[in-house]
Design an enzyme around this catalytic site. Structure first.
Site, PDB file in Angstrom:
ATOM      1  NE  ARG A 128      -2.750  -0.035   3.370  1.00 25.94           N
ATOM      2  CZ  ARG A 128      -2.209   0.419   4.499  1.00 25.94           C
ATOM      3  NH1 ARG A 128      -1.930   1.707   4.624  1.00 25.94           N
ATOM      4  NH2 ARG A 128      -1.949  -0.402   5.492  1.00 25.94           N
ATOM      5  CE1 TYR A 163     -15.332  15.864 -14.597  1.00 25.60           C
ATOM      6  CE2 TYR A 163     -14.272  15.312 -12.501  1.00 25.60           C
ATOM      7  CZ  TYR A 163     -14.775  14.928 -13.734  1.00 25.60           C
ATOM      8  OH  TYR A 163     -14.696  13.614 -14.106  1.00 25.60           O
ATOM      9  CG  ASP A 202      -9.155  19.827 -11.912  1.00 24.04           C
ATOM     10  OD1 ASP A 202      -8.218  19.486 -12.670  1.00 24.04           O
ATOM     11  OD2 ASP A 202     -10.245  19.230 -11.883  1.00 24.04           O
ATOM     12  CE  LYS A 218     -10.638  13.582 -17.928  1.00 25.83           C
ATOM     13  NZ  LYS A 218     -10.728  13.117 -16.542  1.00 25.83           N
TER      14      LYS A 218
END
Length: 408
Positions: A68, A122, A194, A219
């Site tokens: 992790r 968004y 962002d 993206k």
């Protein structure tokens, strides 16, 4: 962690070498050295003896402890992203862009705090404010993305963070990030940006005033529409907060996906250059069409905040929107259905072109839609993500779509 490249090299050169530590790839003089860090799959990391366990460094970057906490594949990607963001002390990886936004906001906000959010944010970010954050006792107030004074007026003593998105991913307004950041910092407010549209190659977010730079790696970094991932980069103070929160939430990304992101990263600048050139050709063509009321493209003169893009950005990407002149949603859908080279689907930044309908009026809290100066009938639009196809072929396809819109 990996040794950084020299400061005086170009971003394209940095993209090639970032995150390729000899510790993980070997050196050319060693048999079996490789170009890219291998995919290192492991949930359990073994120690040679008990003394090694006691001497371990469980909470330091780049040290084996448990799956992790990462392994060389994830560390290589995080190091590469950190190297691309001037001023960053580190980068935290998340399983999606939305997870990165949530991780960043939860790192800097506590119950009773107020979050200021740009009104062009968004949609999942807005839903997070009205759901997850509200449930945690965090109040959100929206403000006009193009009005720094509206931001200042909305702030109060309980305001601890502001969420910016520039350009906005639907209506593409460019915000004055340096000015808004200065106003925020004067009041002790953390700035979360962002920065998915431009990324650090075109907009070095921390240098422009942001405290935390968030990206959806799904993206441009991935670039092939085959992975989900997000990131948040920050200087020492905020990186420590991000890392602590991510570990408390158990956030981890797959090494296989980290390897795909590293692969996409190497060609990102070339894809962005091609997409930007194609968008300019398409946006200028659409701007002259009688069927189109407004082209929303930061790089196009007349678009909201274009002067700020020209001042603060060094590049663009393949995402922009357009609004039709009158008619209704049925005509808009006829336009979409007539296209043959554009896939109908969410996301962007891949090698293929995409189209989705947009209805910004349903996603506004502090500002109006249509925008000032637009006719009230001009409310139906589409968002276009331009890939690597020939611009001439895409224009021909858009002409088919406009013909269908006219006939509807």
């Amino acid at each position: 962690m990996a040794k950084k490249s020299p400061d005086n090299i170009a971003p394209a050169t940095r993209l090639v070498g970032a995150g390729r530590s000899a510790e993980w790839t070997g050196t050319p003089s060693q048999p079996g050295s490789v170009v890219s860090p291998p995919v290192w799959r492991a949930s359990t990391h073994l120690y040679p003896n008990a003394a090694a366990v006691h001497a371990g460094k469980p909470n330091e970057d780049g040290h084996f402890y448990y799956g992790r906490r990462g392994s060389p594949t994830q560390w290589a990607l995080a190091d590469a992203l950190t190297e691309l963001e001037p001023g960053a002390a580190g980068t935290v990886l998340y399983p999606s862009g939305v997870a990165a936004i949530a991780g960043a906001l939860l790192a800097v906000l506590r119950p009773g705090d107020v979050l200021l959010m740009t009104d062009n944010a968004y949609e999942p970010t807005r839903l997070m404010a009205r759901g997850l954050l509200k449930d945690f006792g965090i109040e959100t107030r929206w403000f006009d993305p193009l009005d720094p004074q509206a931001f200042a007026a909305a702030a109060c003593d309980r305001t601890k963070a502001v969420l910016l998105e520039s350009p906005g991913s639907l209506t593409l307004e460019v915000q004055d990030v340096p000015a808004l950041s200065a106003l925020a910092h004067a009041r002790g407010i953390a700035v979360v940006l962002d920065n998915t549209w431009a990324g650090p190659l075109a907009f070095p977010a921390l240098e422009r005033g942001a405290d935390i730079a968030v990206m959806s790696l799904t993206k441009h970094v991935g670039g092939h529409s085959d992975l989900m991932m997000g990131s948040a980069a920050a200087g020492e103070k905020f990186y420590a907060m991000l890392r602590k929160t991510a570990q408390a939430l158990g956030q981890v990304v797959s090494p296989d996906d980290a390897s795909l992101a590293l692969r996409g990263l190497r060609t990102m600048s070339l894809r962005l250059e091609r997409e930007t050139a194609s968008v300019m050709a398409l946006a200028q063509w659409l701007d002259a069409r009688p069927e189109v009321a407004r082209v929303l493209c930061p790089m196009l003169p007349g678009s909201p905040g274009h002067h700020l893009w020209a001042r603060d950005f060094s590049g663009g990407c393949g995402l922009f929107s357009l609004v039709f002149k009158g008619k209704d949603g049925k005509a808009r859908d006829a336009f979409i259905d007539a296209l043959t080279l554009f896939g109908i689907g969410y996301s962007w930044g891949g090698f293929e072109s995409l189209v989705t309908p947009i209805d910004p009026a349903a996603l506004r809290s502090a500002t109006q839609w249509p925008l000032p100066g637009m006719d009230s009938a001009d409310r139906f639009g589409v968002r276009l993500s331009i890939g690597l196809e020939s611009p001439a072929d895409l224009i021909a396809d858009l002409e088919r779509g406009l013909a269908a819109w006219t006939a509807a």
